[in-house]
Scaffold this motif. Sequence first.
Motif, PDB file in Angstrom:
ATOM      1  N   LEU A  21       0.807  -1.222   0.023  1.00 24.57           N
ATOM      2  CA  LEU A  21       0.036   0.023  -0.147  1.00 24.57           C
ATOM      3  C   LEU A  21       0.936   1.152   0.034  1.00 24.57           C
ATOM      4  O   LEU A  21       0.513   2.320  -0.804  1.00 24.57           O
ATOM      5  CB  LEU A  21      -0.903   0.014   1.206  1.00 24.57           C
ATOM      6  CG  LEU A  21      -2.036  -0.756   1.227  1.00 24.57           C
ATOM      7  CD1 LEU A  21      -2.474  -0.966   2.582  1.00 24.57           C
ATOM      8  CD2 LEU A  21      -3.000  -0.549   0.049  1.00 24.57           C
ATOM      9  N   LEU A  22       1.992   1.131   0.354  1.00 22.85           N
ATOM     10  CA  LEU A  22       2.630   2.237   0.848  1.00 22.85           C
ATOM     11  C   LEU A  22       3.470   2.790  -0.538  1.00 22.85           C
ATOM     12  O   LEU A  22       3.668   3.849  -0.732  1.00 22.85           O
ATOM     13  CB  LEU A  22       4.114   1.947   1.806  1.00 22.85           C
ATOM     14  CG  LEU A  22       4.792   3.408   2.426  1.00 22.85           C
ATOM     15  CD1 LEU A  22       4.058   4.316   3.082  1.00 22.85           C
ATOM     16  CD2 LEU A  22       5.823   2.965   3.230  1.00 22.85           C
ATOM     17  N   LEU A  23       3.745   1.617  -1.135  1.00 24.54           N
ATOM     18  CA  LEU A  23       4.568   1.651  -2.743  1.00 24.54           C
ATOM     19  C   LEU A  23       3.531   1.976  -3.527  1.00 24.54           C
ATOM     20  O   LEU A  23       3.676   3.243  -4.395  1.00 24.54           O
ATOM     21  CB  LEU A  23       5.148   0.152  -3.083  1.00 24.54           C
ATOM     22  CG  LEU A  23       5.638   0.117  -4.227  1.00 24.54           C
ATOM     23  CD1 LEU A  23       6.746   1.182  -4.424  1.00 24.54           C
ATOM     24  CD2 LEU A  23       6.276  -1.157  -4.721  1.00 24.54           C
ATOM     25  N   THR A  24       2.241   1.825  -3.488  1.00 28.96           N
ATOM     26  CA  THR A  24       1.298   2.355  -4.395  1.00 28.96           C
ATOM     27  C   THR A  24       0.958   3.705  -4.069  1.00 28.96           C
ATOM     28  O   THR A  24       0.750   4.499  -5.271  1.00 28.96           O
ATOM     29  CB  THR A  24      -0.173   1.533  -4.133  1.00 28.96           C
ATOM     30  OG1 THR A  24      -0.016   0.127  -4.239  1.00 28.96           O
ATOM     31  CG2 THR A  24      -1.300   1.897  -4.918  1.00 28.96           C
ATOM     32  N   ALA A  25       0.626   4.133  -2.908  1.00 33.16           N
ATOM     33  CA  ALA A  25       0.547   5.543  -2.530  1.00 33.16           C
ATOM     34  C   ALA A  25       1.644   6.428  -3.205  1.00 33.16           C
ATOM     35  O   ALA A  25       1.362   7.468  -3.669  1.00 33.16           O
ATOM     36  CB  ALA A  25       0.433   5.733  -1.032  1.00 33.16           C
ATOM     37  N   GLY A  76      -0.567   1.629  -8.345  1.00 37.39           N
ATOM     38  CA  GLY A  76      -0.314   3.294  -8.129  1.00 37.39           C
ATOM     39  C   GLY A  76      -0.195   4.031  -9.570  1.00 37.39           C
ATOM     40  O   GLY A  76      -0.879   5.047  -9.684  1.00 37.39           O
ATOM     41  N   LEU A  77       0.211   3.391 -10.408  1.00 40.81           N
ATOM     42  CA  LEU A  77       0.324   4.021 -11.890  1.00 40.81           C
ATOM     43  C   LEU A  77      -1.008   4.145 -12.615  1.00 40.81           C
ATOM     44  O   LEU A  77      -1.221   5.149 -13.052  1.00 40.81           O
ATOM     45  CB  LEU A  77       1.483   2.980 -12.621  1.00 40.81           C
ATOM     46  CG  LEU A  77       1.580   3.414 -14.113  1.00 40.81           C
ATOM     47  CD1 LEU A  77       2.484   5.027 -14.078  1.00 40.81           C
ATOM     48  CD2 LEU A  77       2.588   2.600 -14.808  1.00 40.81           C
ATOM     49  N   THR A  78      -1.957   3.128 -12.280  1.00 37.63           N
ATOM     50  CA  THR A  78      -3.224   3.098 -13.118  1.00 37.63           C
ATOM     51  C   THR A  78      -4.330   3.859 -12.044  1.00 37.63           C
ATOM     52  O   THR A  78      -5.157   4.304 -12.743  1.00 37.63           O
ATOM     53  CB  THR A  78      -3.645   1.602 -13.247  1.00 37.63           C
ATOM     54  OG1 THR A  78      -3.682   1.041 -11.919  1.00 37.63           O
ATOM     55  CG2 THR A  78      -2.867   0.840 -14.240  1.00 37.63           C
ATOM     56  N   THR A  79      -3.739   4.130 -10.676  1.00 36.14           N
ATOM     57  CA  THR A  79      -4.704   4.985 -10.034  1.00 36.14           C
ATOM     58  C   THR A  79      -4.396   6.240  -9.767  1.00 36.14           C
ATOM     59  O   THR A  79      -5.141   7.121  -9.036  1.00 36.14           O
ATOM     60  CB  THR A  79      -5.145   4.251  -8.746  1.00 36.14           C
ATOM     61  OG1 THR A  79      -3.847   3.985  -8.016  1.00 36.14           O
ATOM     62  CG2 THR A  79      -5.646   2.933  -8.859  1.00 36.14           C
ATOM     63  N   ALA A  80      -3.448   6.917 -10.428  1.00 37.43           N
ATOM     64  CA  ALA A  80      -2.879   8.134 -10.025  1.00 37.43           C
ATOM     65  C   ALA A  80      -3.713   9.273 -10.368  1.00 37.43           C
ATOM     66  O   ALA A  80      -3.551  10.330  -9.959  1.00 37.43           O
ATOM     67  CB  ALA A  80      -1.551   8.226 -10.788  1.00 37.43           C
TER      68      ALA A  80
END
Length: 241
Positions: free
Chosen positions: A34-38, A99-103
């Motif tokens: 989750l941290l990496l995604t954020a 993270g890339l697709t939800t930016a």
Amino acid sequence: MIEYPNLKSTTLKKEKDYIQIYFRKVYSWMFCGLLLTAFVAWYVSNTAQIVNYILNNKFFLLSLCFLQFMLVFVISNFLNRLSGKTLTTLFMFYSSLTGLTTAGIFSSYNQNTIFTAFITTSFTFLAMCLWGYFTKKDLSYLGNIIIMGIFGIIIASLINLWIQNNLISSIINYVSVIFFTLLVSYDTQKLKNIAKKISLNVNDRDNLRRYAILGALMLYLDFINLFFVILRLIDNNNDDE
């Protein structure tokens, strides 16, 4: 009189310790994901060229989504064929892609809405995890109900893309919150049962690592899905005010 040790009590204590060890690893890897995604989502959202490219290139975005689907498939179905390190790498790669697709959420929703959704999701997720972990009630019966409910939500969402009715959208979001919160408890109890089965092999660190990554992926997906449902729900409520 000779007193014999309570072997059953000792075994239960060891099993409890093994379960706690397993869940610590699961939540640790989930938090890292989750941290990496954020971080990736935040970084990409502040890079206008990348955001514009992703939003304006639907084929590229669909390719990323397909790649995410394949990563989930590989991690879930090749668990015993891949090493713990390989599975960890795949999970972190998946988290980065998410993270890339939800930016784009940073440009679609204001920061207060995102923060409120995150806090709400975190507390809801924690409460349902605790219930799933400590309840003595067997939650396995929820499996088919949740699957049918999620399929119904997907079908209703696709239909509403054409109708575009705000009331139907709100109903879908409320129903989605119910099913995804139940899914958190269901998966938590499922992981607890998995932990009991692998407790005998707790000294096999690679085996423990593989199943910890599987658990982290399951709860990670639950958290992400619940977050986006709550985010849409809060945003819709704000628009109605």
